[in-house]
Motif scaffolding. Structure first.
Motif, PDB file in Angstrom:
ATOM      1  N   VAL A 244       0.840  -1.213   0.000  1.00 12.01           N
ATOM      2  CA  VAL A 244       0.000   0.000   0.000  1.00 12.01           C
ATOM      3  C   VAL A 244       0.868   1.254   0.000  1.00 12.01           C
ATOM      4  CG1 VAL A 244      -1.650   1.352   1.360  1.00 12.01           C
ATOM      5  CG2 VAL A 244      -1.983  -1.111   1.079  1.00 12.01           C
ATOM      6  N   VAL A 245       1.920   1.267   0.841  1.00 13.89           N
ATOM      7  CA  VAL A 245       2.828   2.421   0.894  1.00 13.89           C
ATOM      8  C   VAL A 245       3.495   2.630  -0.455  1.00 13.89           C
ATOM      9  CG1 VAL A 245       4.998   3.280   1.876  1.00 13.89           C
ATOM     10  CG2 VAL A 245       3.243   2.324   3.372  1.00 13.89           C
ATOM     11  N   ASP A 246       3.920   1.536  -1.095  1.00 13.63           N
ATOM     12  CA  ASP A 246       4.582   1.638  -2.390  1.00 13.63           C
ATOM     13  C   ASP A 246       3.636   2.216  -3.450  1.00 13.63           C
ATOM     14  OD1 ASP A 246       7.216   0.788  -3.689  1.00 13.63           O
ATOM     15  OD2 ASP A 246       5.753  -0.045  -5.073  1.00 13.63           O
ATOM     16  N   ILE A 247       2.385   1.768  -3.444  1.00 13.31           N
ATOM     17  CA  ILE A 247       1.401   2.271  -4.412  1.00 13.31           C
ATOM     18  C   ILE A 247       1.123   3.754  -4.186  1.00 13.31           C
ATOM     19  CG2 ILE A 247      -1.018   2.123  -5.139  1.00 13.31           C
ATOM     20  CD1 ILE A 247      -0.839  -0.909  -4.575  1.00 13.31           C
ATOM     21  N   ILE A 248       0.916   4.131  -2.912  1.00 14.66           N
ATOM     22  CA  ILE A 248       0.636   5.530  -2.599  1.00 14.66           C
ATOM     23  C   ILE A 248       1.832   6.414  -2.947  1.00 14.66           C
ATOM     24  CG2 ILE A 248       0.200   7.167  -0.713  1.00 14.66           C
ATOM     25  CD1 ILE A 248      -1.438   4.954   0.645  1.00 14.66           C
ATOM     26  N   GLN A 249       3.030   5.948  -2.617  1.00 15.14           N
ATOM     27  CA  GLN A 249       4.233   6.721  -2.922  1.00 15.14           C
ATOM     28  C   GLN A 249       4.403   6.908  -4.429  1.00 15.14           C
ATOM     29  OE1 GLN A 249       7.813   5.082  -1.302  1.00 15.14           O
ATOM     30  NE2 GLN A 249       9.080   6.803  -1.906  1.00 15.14           N
ATOM     31  N   GLY A 250       4.120   5.852  -5.203  1.00 17.10           N
ATOM     32  CA  GLY A 250       4.223   5.947  -6.656  1.00 17.10           C
ATOM     33  C   GLY A 250       3.253   6.959  -7.225  1.00 17.10           C
ATOM     34  N   ARG A 251       2.018   6.922  -6.745  1.00 17.89           N
ATOM     35  CA  ARG A 251       1.012   7.872  -7.243  1.00 17.89           C
ATOM     36  C   ARG A 251       1.331   9.298  -6.816  1.00 17.89           C
ATOM     37  NH1 ARG A 251      -4.866   4.778  -6.632  1.00 17.89           N
ATOM     38  NH2 ARG A 251      -4.375   3.068  -8.087  1.00 17.89           N
ATOM     39  N   TYR A 252       1.841   9.467  -5.596  1.00 19.84           N
ATOM     40  CA  TYR A 252       2.204  10.805  -5.111  1.00 19.84           C
ATOM     41  C   TYR A 252       3.376  11.360  -5.917  1.00 19.84           C
ATOM     42  CZ  TYR A 252       3.396  14.575  -1.887  1.00 19.84           C
ATOM     43  OH  TYR A 252       3.662  15.805  -1.341  1.00 19.84           O
ATOM     44  N   GLN A 253       4.323  10.470  -6.257  1.00 20.50           N
ATOM     45  CA  GLN A 253       5.470  10.904  -7.060  1.00 20.50           C
ATOM     46  C   GLN A 253       5.012  11.361  -8.442  1.00 20.50           C
ATOM     47  OE1 GLN A 253       8.466   7.884  -7.564  1.00 20.50           O
ATOM     48  NE2 GLN A 253      10.043   9.350  -8.114  1.00 20.50           N
ATOM     49  N   LYS A 254       4.060  10.629  -9.044  1.00 25.01           N
ATOM     50  CA  LYS A 254       3.520  11.042 -10.343  1.00 25.01           C
ATOM     51  C   LYS A 254       2.818  12.399 -10.241  1.00 25.01           C
ATOM     52  CE  LYS A 254       2.824   6.429 -12.293  1.00 25.01           C
ATOM     53  NZ  LYS A 254       1.828   5.430 -12.751  1.00 25.01           N
ATOM     54  N   LYS A 255       2.117  12.623  -9.134  1.00 22.51           N
ATOM     55  CA  LYS A 255       1.434  13.897  -8.923  1.00 22.51           C
ATOM     56  C   LYS A 255       2.440  15.039  -8.819  1.00 22.51           C
ATOM     57  CE  LYS A 255      -1.470  16.348  -5.557  1.00 22.51           C
ATOM     58  NZ  LYS A 255      -2.143  16.263  -4.252  1.00 22.51           N
ATOM     59  N   LEU A 256       3.522  14.825  -8.057  1.00 18.76           N
ATOM     60  CA  LEU A 256       4.561  15.855  -7.913  1.00 18.76           C
ATOM     61  C   LEU A 256       5.238  16.151  -9.250  1.00 18.76           C
ATOM     62  CD1 LEU A 256       6.294  14.817  -4.558  1.00 18.76           C
ATOM     63  CD2 LEU A 256       4.687  16.694  -4.932  1.00 18.76           C
ATOM     64  N   MET A 257       5.490  15.088 -10.043  1.00 18.59           N
ATOM     65  CA  MET A 257       6.104  15.279 -11.360  1.00 18.59           C
ATOM     66  C   MET A 257       5.193  16.063 -12.290  1.00 18.59           C
ATOM     67  SD  MET A 257       7.907  11.540 -11.909  1.00 18.59           S
ATOM     68  CE  MET A 257       8.473  11.938 -13.561  1.00 18.59           C
ATOM     69  N   ALA A 258       3.872  15.787 -12.206  1.00 14.39           N
ATOM     70  CA  ALA A 258       2.908  16.523 -13.029  1.00 14.39           C
ATOM     71  C   ALA A 258       2.851  17.990 -12.617  1.00 14.39           C
ATOM     72  CB  ALA A 258       1.524  15.874 -12.906  1.00 14.39           C
ATOM     73  N   GLN A 259       2.879  18.260 -11.293  1.00 14.51           N
ATOM     74  CA  GLN A 259       2.878  19.644 -10.807  1.00 14.51           C
ATOM     75  C   GLN A 259       4.136  20.385 -11.253  1.00 14.51           C
ATOM     76  OE1 GLN A 259       2.372  19.166  -6.583  1.00 14.51           O
ATOM     77  NE2 GLN A 259       0.127  19.153  -6.709  1.00 14.51           N
ATOM     78  N   LYS A 260       5.295  19.682 -11.167  1.00 13.61           N
ATOM     79  CA  LYS A 260       6.551  20.299 -11.588  1.00 13.61           C
ATOM     80  C   LYS A 260       6.549  20.607 -13.077  1.00 13.61           C
ATOM     81  CE  LYS A 260      11.550  19.669 -11.196  1.00 13.61           C
ATOM     82  NZ  LYS A 260      12.644  18.789 -10.730  1.00 13.61           N
ATOM     83  N   ALA A 261       5.995  19.679 -13.880  1.00 10.64           N
ATOM     84  CA  ALA A 261       5.909  19.905 -15.330  1.00 10.64           C
ATOM     85  C   ALA A 261       5.006  21.082 -15.638  1.00 10.64           C
ATOM     86  CB  ALA A 261       5.402  18.634 -16.024  1.00 10.64           C
ATOM     87  N   ALA A 262       3.899  21.217 -14.871  1.00  8.56           N
ATOM     88  CA  ALA A 262       2.972  22.337 -15.081  1.00  8.56           C
ATOM     89  C   ALA A 262       3.634  23.675 -14.745  1.00  8.56           C
ATOM     90  CB  ALA A 262       1.721  22.133 -14.233  1.00  8.56           C
ATOM     91  N   GLU A 263       4.436  23.681 -13.659  1.00  7.82           N
ATOM     92  CA  GLU A 263       5.131  24.910 -13.250  1.00  7.82           C
ATOM     93  C   GLU A 263       6.177  25.312 -14.295  1.00  7.82           C
ATOM     94  OE1 GLU A 263       6.717  24.209  -9.411  1.00  7.82           O
ATOM     95  OE2 GLU A 263       4.750  24.125  -8.429  1.00  7.82           O
ATOM     96  N   VAL A 264       6.905  24.306 -14.829  1.00 12.46           N
ATOM     97  CA  VAL A 264       7.898  24.582 -15.874  1.00 12.46           C
ATOM     98  C   VAL A 264       7.215  25.148 -17.118  1.00 12.46           C
ATOM     99  CG1 VAL A 264       9.551  23.510 -17.464  1.00 12.46           C
ATOM    100  CG2 VAL A 264       9.529  22.878 -15.053  1.00 12.46           C
ATOM    101  N   GLY A 265       6.023  24.595 -17.442  1.00  7.20           N
ATOM    102  CA  GLY A 265       5.260  25.079 -18.603  1.00  7.20           C
ATOM    103  C   GLY A 265       4.823  26.520 -18.458  1.00  7.20           C
ATOM    104  N   LYS A 266       4.474  26.916 -17.224  1.00  7.77           N
ATOM    105  CA  LYS A 266       4.031  28.310 -16.983  1.00  7.77           C
ATOM    106  C   LYS A 266       5.182  29.286 -17.169  1.00  7.77           C
ATOM    107  CE  LYS A 266       0.280  27.283 -13.736  1.00  7.77           C
ATOM    108  NZ  LYS A 266      -0.169  27.410 -12.325  1.00  7.77           N
ATOM    109  N   HIS A 267       6.403  28.866 -16.742  1.00  9.54           N
ATOM    110  CA  HIS A 267       7.546  29.779 -16.791  1.00  9.54           C
ATOM    111  C   HIS A 267       8.272  29.740 -18.142  1.00  9.54           C
ATOM    112  CE1 HIS A 267       6.992  29.272 -12.396  1.00  9.54           C
ATOM    113  NE2 HIS A 267       7.406  30.547 -12.354  1.00  9.54           N
ATOM    114  N   ALA A 268       7.848  28.807 -19.017  1.00 12.85           N
ATOM    115  CA  ALA A 268       8.514  28.688 -20.307  1.00 12.85           C
ATOM    116  C   ALA A 268       8.102  29.822 -21.251  1.00 12.85           C
ATOM    117  CB  ALA A 268       8.164  27.334 -20.928  1.00 12.85           C
TER     118      ALA A 268
END
Length: 270
Positions: free
Chosen positions: A246-270
């Protein structure tokens, strides 16, 4: 003919189904070890290693079953006593054959898991770790068969608590072995496609090692400074396993969420 007739009674058929289910549950950790061990050989030989290893282990499990049934006292009676069980003694242990096998097997699994985790984290392994970790087909089959026999003690002793029919237990071993062959390919393919889950698998294997060592210590009545080693319960093991997954699944999904947020922030500043 007598053994075949005995097998097809209603009571023995129900016991057989229970034993197959029991073998499937107890065999998960064995299946994980087989999948991780087989990936050390060349890719074209991995399926061959798994099937030959499990096939040989099925034959030797039946031999081991017959030996345990005929010489159960030899496995239960202590042959080596260390220290004193008096109050204040720093150590005591009354080792029988089963406890020695469990402690040695559990210790080897702990060593294997820690070594693989170390290789996974070592910088010098990047780019050529797979080649350095490869071993021969014969060596991989040997370790799969040997560790399969270590895992067998638990399932054979559990089976003997349900029935005294060697035929029923032998058929359960064969059927569960065939199922293990099928599942080993699927588990290995899953780990190959999802490399991140290898970390989870290694930590599960680490806990399996602790469980075997603690069970062997408990069976040997091992005590240090008056404190007895208690066996890890199967319910505790499966609870920890579920928590890890369960921890591994939650951590994986949270990591994907953080990566998506980071990609969105990079897109705004591009």
């Amino acid at each position: 003919m007598g053994a075949i007739t005995e097998l097809f009674t209603l009571a023995n058929l129900l016991t057989l189904l229970m034993l197959i289910a029991l073998q499937a549950v107890l065999g998960f950790d064995n299946l994980l070890y087989i999948s991780l061990e087989s990936k050390r050989v060349a890719e074209e030989s991995q399926q061959k290693v798994r099937r030959m290893g499990i096939g040989l282990a099925i034959v030797l499990r039946i031999v081991l079953l017959y030996i345990v049934v005929k010489a159960i006292k030899s496995f239960e009676d202590p042959f080596l006593t260390i220290g004193s069980d008096t109050e204040g003694a720093w150590m005591f242990g009354a080792f029988n054959l089963a406890s020695v096998v469990e402690i040695a097997g559990g210790g080897f699994i702990l060593y294997t898991a820690m070594k693989e985790i170390y290789h996974m984290l070592s910088i010098h392994e990047v780019g050529h770790g797979e080649e350095s970790a490869q071993r021969s087909v014969g060596s991989a089959i040997f370790w799969i068969v040997l560790m399969n026999l270590v895992f067998s003690f638990d399932s054979i002793l559990s089976a003997m608590a349900l029935t005294d029919s060697i035929a029923v237990m032998a058929v359960a071993i064969v059927i569960s072995g065939v199922l293990m062959m099928v599942m080993a390919d699927h588990v290995s393919e899953f780990l190959k496609k999802n490399r991140m889950y290898e970390v989870l698998g290694l930590f599960i294997l680490f806990i399996v090692g602790i469980m075997l060592v603690s069970e062997g210590g408990h069976n040997a009545h091992l005590a240090f400074f008056g404190y007895h080693v208690e066996a890890m319960q199967k319910t505790t093991f499966y609870f920890v396993l579920v928590v890890l997954v369960v921890v591994d699944i939650i951590q994986g999904r949270y990591q994907k969420k953080l990566m998506a947020q980071k990609a969105a922030e990079v897109g705004k500043h591009a």
